[in-house]
Design a protein around this motif. Sequence first.
Motif, PDB file in Angstrom:
ATOM      1  N   LYS A   2       0.842  -1.197   0.000  1.00 43.74           N
ATOM      2  CA  LYS A   2       0.000   0.000   0.000  1.00 43.74           C
ATOM      3  C   LYS A   2       0.879   1.250   0.000  1.00 43.74           C
ATOM      4  N   CYS A   3       0.333   2.338  -0.518  1.00 43.89           N
ATOM      5  CA  CYS A   3       1.062   3.607  -0.501  1.00 43.89           C
ATOM      6  C   CYS A   3       1.225   4.059   0.957  1.00 43.89           C
ATOM      7  N   SER A   8      -4.443   3.786   1.470  1.00 41.35           N
ATOM      8  CA  SER A   8      -5.227   2.709   0.854  1.00 41.35           C
ATOM      9  C   SER A   8      -4.796   2.256  -0.540  1.00 41.35           C
ATOM     10  N   PRO A   9      -4.390   3.169  -1.458  1.00 43.43           N
ATOM     11  CA  PRO A   9      -4.111   2.662  -2.815  1.00 43.43           C
ATOM     12  C   PRO A   9      -2.897   1.731  -2.858  1.00 43.43           C
ATOM     13  N   GLU A  27      -1.981   7.880  -7.107  1.00 47.85           N
ATOM     14  CA  GLU A  27      -2.692   8.995  -6.494  1.00 47.85           C
ATOM     15  C   GLU A  27      -1.754  10.161  -6.143  1.00 47.85           C
ATOM     16  N   CYS A  28      -0.676   9.877  -5.385  1.00 52.24           N
ATOM     17  CA  CYS A  28       0.209  10.967  -4.932  1.00 52.24           C
ATOM     18  C   CYS A  28       1.471  11.056  -5.769  1.00 52.24           C
ATOM     19  N   GLY A  72       5.256   4.679   7.621  1.00 47.43           N
ATOM     20  CA  GLY A  72       5.670   3.299   7.791  1.00 47.43           C
ATOM     21  C   GLY A  72       6.137   2.743   6.460  1.00 47.43           C
ATOM     22  N   CYS A  73       7.114   1.874   6.484  1.00 51.03           N
ATOM     23  CA  CYS A  73       7.611   1.238   5.264  1.00 51.03           C
ATOM     24  C   CYS A  73       6.498   0.384   4.658  1.00 51.03           C
ATOM     25  N   PRO A  74       6.253   0.511   3.345  1.00 51.76           N
ATOM     26  CA  PRO A  74       5.191  -0.274   2.699  1.00 51.76           C
ATOM     27  C   PRO A  74       5.453  -1.775   2.759  1.00 51.76           C
ATOM     28  N   LYS A  75       6.722  -2.139   2.928  1.00 55.31           N
ATOM     29  CA  LYS A  75       7.085  -3.545   2.918  1.00 55.31           C
ATOM     30  C   LYS A  75       7.016  -4.170   4.311  1.00 55.31           C
TER      31      LYS A  75
END
Length: 181
Positions: A2-3, A8-9, A27-28, A72-75
């Motif tokens: 997630k971004c 959410s995206p 989105e961003c 937070g890191c997406p991973k």
Amino acid sequence: MKCPKCKSPDLHPTKMEQGLSAMGCNECQGVFVSLLYYRDWAERSGIAAGIENVQAEEVKVEGAENTHAAMGCPKCSRIMTKYRISSGHDNRLDLCANCDEAWLDRGEWSLLKSLNLGAKMPTVFTEQWQRQVRQQVTEESRRQRFVGMLGEETITEADKVRQWIAKEPKRAEILQYLSYE
Ligand SMILES: [Zn+2]
Ligand SMILES: [Zn+2]
């Protein structure tokens, strides 16, 4: 994934440059890039492609966004560390040291290139670079304080004298002479 900014995206595979893949948010427009891929790309094509020579005016940096909130890191979802890019810009890169991946907000890649950091982004993550940025920020705010007291014109003149003294081998004697009252 997630971004980390919009939450959410989902992130989708994207290309920052020819041969440099990353995960981007539609989105961003932020990108999440592996420093392993990045180093490989910088070595392979970055320097050869002459991205060091990208002219600042070719790059649109006005659109550069900047996230101040911790992300937070997406991973691995650990909090990423922020690294200020330069004293002249408020932008910060986010790094997850655990995954060795970095988050760049929209426009920050262009900003790096305009500062000739396109081929050496990891420099920003070094203690030496961060110390230098902090020092420049301190110096600039000190200068602004004196500009407030004496005006820009006087300080510009004083800066010239300062630069001249710095180059003189006998600067100690010159300063001694100047401080005589
Ligand atoms: Zn996003
Ligand atoms: Zn991580």
